[in-house]
Every structure is written in C-alpha cells, then in structure tokens.
Design a protein around this motif. Structure first.
Motif, short mmCIF file in Angstrom:
data_model
loop_
_atom_site.label_atom_id
_atom_site.label_comp_id
_atom_site.label_asym_id
_atom_site.label_seq_id
_atom_site.Cartn_x
_atom_site.Cartn_y
_atom_site.Cartn_z
N PHE A 1 2.05 1.81 -3.52
CA PHE A 1 0.92 2.21 -4.37
C PHE A 1 0.54 3.66 -4.11
O PHE A 1 0.23 4.42 -5.03
CB PHE A 1 -0.26 1.27 -4.10
N GLN A 2 0.61 4.07 -2.84
CA GLN A 2 0.18 5.43 -2.49
C GLN A 2 1.22 6.50 -2.85
O GLN A 2 0.94 7.69 -2.68
CB GLN A 2 -0.22 5.50 -1.02
N GLY B 1 0.42 -8.01 -5.59
CA GLY B 1 -0.96 -7.64 -5.93
C GLY B 1 -1.94 -8.12 -4.88
O GLY B 1 -2.86 -7.39 -4.49
N ILE C 1 -4.55 2.65 -13.45
CA ILE C 1 -4.35 2.04 -12.13
C ILE C 1 -3.43 0.81 -12.26
O ILE C 1 -2.53 0.59 -11.44
CB ILE C 1 -5.70 1.63 -11.49
N SER C 2 -3.64 0.01 -13.31
CA SER C 2 -2.80 -1.19 -13.54
C SER C 2 -1.33 -0.78 -13.71
O SER C 2 -0.43 -1.42 -13.16
CB SER C 2 -3.26 -1.94 -14.79
N ALA D 1 0.07 1.97 -12.61
CA ALA D 1 0.55 2.48 -11.31
C ALA D 1 0.97 1.33 -10.39
O ALA D 1 1.99 1.42 -9.70
CB ALA D 1 -0.54 3.31 -10.63
N ILE D 2 0.22 0.21 -10.40
CA ILE D 2 0.57 -0.93 -9.54
C ILE D 2 1.85 -1.59 -10.04
O ILE D 2 2.72 -1.95 -9.25
CB ILE D 2 -0.59 -1.96 -9.48
N LEU E 1 -1.67 -5.99 -1.77
CA LEU E 1 -2.29 -4.68 -1.99
C LEU E 1 -3.81 -4.77 -1.86
O LEU E 1 -4.45 -3.93 -1.21
CB LEU E 1 -1.90 -4.13 -3.36
N ALA F 1 4.61 0.57 -8.97
CA ALA F 1 4.80 0.43 -7.52
C ALA F 1 5.62 -0.83 -7.22
O ALA F 1 6.52 -0.82 -6.37
CB ALA F 1 3.45 0.35 -6.82
N TYR F 2 5.35 -1.91 -7.97
CA TYR F 2 6.09 -3.16 -7.75
C TYR F 2 7.56 -3.00 -8.17
O TYR F 2 8.47 -3.51 -7.50
CB TYR F 2 5.45 -4.31 -8.53
N ILE G 1 -9.21 -4.32 -8.45
CA ILE G 1 -7.80 -4.67 -8.65
C ILE G 1 -7.59 -6.18 -8.53
O ILE G 1 -6.72 -6.75 -9.19
CB ILE G 1 -6.91 -3.89 -7.65
N MET H 1 0.83 -1.21 0.00
CA MET H 1 0.00 0.00 0.00
C MET H 1 0.86 1.27 0.00
O MET H 1 0.55 2.25 -0.67
CB MET H 1 -0.92 -0.03 1.23
#
Length: 414
Positions: free
Chosen positions: A16-17, A397, A369-370, A372-373, A400, A376-377, A65, A13
């Motif tokens: 992601f944030q 995933g 959003i995909s 962004a994830i 999250l 993030a990873y 998600i 999280m």
C-alpha cells in the motif's frame, strides 16, 4: 509487471505504501491540524480537539478502509452494538475522537492564489498517487479506457426504500481509468467534474463525443511513443481521435455505435445494415491507410474501428453453445480484453470503500484510495510474498486495516 522486487516478508502495508507513503500521510496530518486551527479561529475554539498524530491518521484511514471489506453503510457502525459492530478494532480509537478527525480531515487545507482547479483540495494527492502507479508498474501493451464500476453497494440498493434512494446525492463527477488489460492494474486515473461552466463543465457535457475525446487524451498523456494498443468503448471511439493517437505512436481498437460514437469521416454505407440477411461470422471491411472499419455479424451487426490489427488476419469467438464463430483478429482481441475488464470489475469493484461523504473531493479521495489498495493487491499477487502467505483480496484488506491500526506486527515474520 512490477518494477521492483519486494521481499518475501513484505506486508500488505508495504505494498500500500508504494502508492501512499508516510510522507503523504504526514502531509495529511499537517494539513488537518492547520485546517482545524483555522476553523476554530473562525468559528470558536473546540475544547475537545487535540492535534492529530501520524499514528492516529493511519488508524483513521484504517477505519474508513474497513468499510470496503465489511460493506457497512456508515463507518460509525464499527462502534455500534449492531450487525456491523467490530469490537476488535473499535478499542483503538473512541468514536468521538474518530468523528473529530473526520470533521477536520484535509489533504490540502487552503487554496493558493494560483489555484483555479476545482479539485485543488485533492490534486497533490492524485499527482502523488499517479507517480506511484508509474514508478511501481510497467503495463502490458494492451490497455483499456473505461469507467470502472464504482456504484452503490448492490446489497444496500436492494434493501433500501425509494425515499432513501432519492435522498442520496448523485455524484458530481465521473471517474475514468486507463487499465492494463492483462493484469487489471489501473495505470492512470482521470476525474471529470460535472459542475460549473466552461470547457470542463456542463457546456462540455452537451457535446459528449468532444468530452470523451478530452477524457481519452488526458488518460493517454504518458502513453506516447510506447506502441500501446488502447481498447475503447463506443463513447470514445472516433476516427479523428484514433488518427491523432496514431501520430503519437498509440494504436487503437474500438467498438462503434451509430448512436453513441462520433462517426465523422466514416463511410455511411458501412454504418447502415445491409438489406440481405447475413450468416453469423460474415463481415465487411473498408480501409483508409492503416485504419480499418469492420462490420461483423453475430445475431446483430457489430462495428469496429482499428489501426492495431490487420483486417485480413483471422480470429475466432468461442461460444459454449454454437462453438467457434469466425471473425477478424481485431474482434477476437477486443472481446478478450474487454471480458478481462468485466472480470476485474466483478472481482474488485465490491472492495471499493462504502463510506459516502457529502463533499466531492472526499468522495474522489476514497475512490482513489480504493483503487490504490486494489493495485497494491495486484502487485502483491505478482510478488514472491504471495507464494508465502496467499491472501485473498478480502484477507489482504483485513491485514492492511490491522496494520494501519497497529494491531499487526509488520516486522519480518519467521
């Protein structure tokens, strides 16, 4: 690499944030509630509707998600009794409540009087995401402009009937990215709508080289003066564009195609194949200033346009069966950077959210959003937190989703 050091205890999280912080989620809550109120004023009250909260908005995102990990065709499968049901997360929110939020969900509820952009319902979110990408990561010198693989889930395509395929609406937009080719981090997103008329609509599509040139300029808005080397496919590669980029301190290396590329200003003698048979690894070069046009032979003629590499510098392409094939350094660099992006597509494209709404702005939202994830990873893998927990992309995933649903304690662990 990353611009900030994340703590050892940083959760999925937290990463992601970096791109979708709480203030963005709170805005979605406000806009969704505003839209629901206006909708009911117009079409009659909805007794079952209660204003959505931040906790519920996070859970709502978590449910959608989750389709990127389990690849269920409909997010509503979570509450079914079928193969894709998920009892562990289905208890957090009822299906009817989820469907209510889905009905009213908005990022921007109303068009302002100054807005002319077709993506006004999502543009503030895309701008916020872009700021997050820019501030969280410094890309390497070599980057690639391309369309990432965001097509339908191959399992669904293989199992559905022709009738089902025909029923599915074609996307009304194309999504292009500028991507760091040594890490896979997507630095910039550009969405081109395929509807309407005028400079950005169907009229532009008739002139594809002009359209792709416009896409490239939009993707490189923040790249001026940084000595980046941009790799491009045949649809973007053109002498005029590369010369324009060079004035901005952006260098290029692109594959040319007589059919797909804008070949204006290039010598026709280099675009035609020579009559005499050539051996693998042979090449011809023509130069104009810093620009080189290379015609290289390897079971066919390949043409490259570049101002980023000296044409006299030698490189090699290594093939498993035929060993080393000599080539100019530009050819070796192009093959290496493009092969990395192919690996990225193979690894990460299967984690795109498979929920498919009908509205174009919502499709763009879930694709963003995909991305962004995935970003993030990539930051997680480059952080100290990865050496503590070592999650795979699927595990990241799942973590999250659980954190968004409030099923995981995100406070520091022992």
């Amino acid at each position: 690499g990353p611009t900030r050091k994340m703590p050892l205890t940083a959760s999925a999280m937290d990463f992601f944030q970096l791109f979708v912080p709480d203030n963005v989620l709170k805005n979605m809550v406000v806009q969704t509630n505003m839209y629901a109120k206006k909708y009911q004023e117009r079409f009659g009250s909805d007794e079952a509707w209660i204003d959505v909260t931040l906790t519920e908005m996070k859970a709502f995102l978590g449910y959608v998600i989750s389709t990127s990990i389990h690849h269920c065709e409909s997010v509503l499968s979570i509450w079914s009794s079928g193969f894709y049901s998920n009892k562990s997360i289905a208890l957090i929110m009822t299906q009817s409540r989820f469907e209510k939020i889905l009905k009213y969900f908005h990022v921007v509820a109303f068009r302002s009087s100054q807005t002319t952009h077709s993506l006004y319902k999502i543009q503030p979110f895309l701008d916020s995401l872009q700021n997050g990408f820019d501030s969280a990561f410094r890309p390497s010198q070599a980057q690639v402009l391309h369309e990432p693989l965001i097509d339908e889930d191959p399992v669904f395509i293989a199992t559905c009937t022709e009738r089902e395929l025909r029923k599915r609406k074609k996307r009304k937009f194309s999504l292009w990215v500028r991507q760091c080719s040594s890490t896979g981090f997507i630095c910039q997103i550009y969405v081109h709508l395929r509807e309407g008329s005028g400079a950005d609509g169907l009229d532009a599509l008739k002139n594809k080289p002009q359209l792709h040139s416009m896409v490239a300029k939009n993707l490189c808005q923040n790249a001026s003066g940084k000595n980046y080397i941009i790799f491009t496919g045949p649809s973007i590669t053109s002498l005029n564009l590369f010369e324009e980029f060079e004035k901005q301190g952006i260098y290029c290396c692109g594959l040319l195609s007589a059919r797909k590329s804008d070949c204006t200003g290039l010598p026709p003698s280099m675009l035609n194949n020579p009559e005499t048979p050539q051996s693998r690894g042979q090449y011809r070069i023509r130069m104009k200033g810093n620009m080189s046009l290379i015609c290289w032979y390897n079971k066919g003629h390949f043409r490259f346009l570049t101002n980023a590499y000296s044409p006299v510098q030698q490189g090699v392409i290594i093939k498993r069966k035929s060993g080393e094939i000599p080539c100019p350094l530009a050819v070796e660099a192009f093959a290496a950077h493009l092969s990395y992006i192919c690996k990225y597509d193979d690894k990460y494209s299967k984690y795109f959210i498979s929920h498919k709404p009908n509205k174009t702005w919502q499709q763009v939202f879930w694709f963003a959003i995909s991305i962004a994830i995935n970003n993030a990873y990539i930051l997680y893998k480059m952080s100290d937190a990865y050496h503590v927990t070592r999650y795979s992309r699927a595990q990241f995933g799942e973590r999250l989703v659980k954190e968004l649903l409030g099923l995981e304690d995100t406070s520091p662990s022992h």
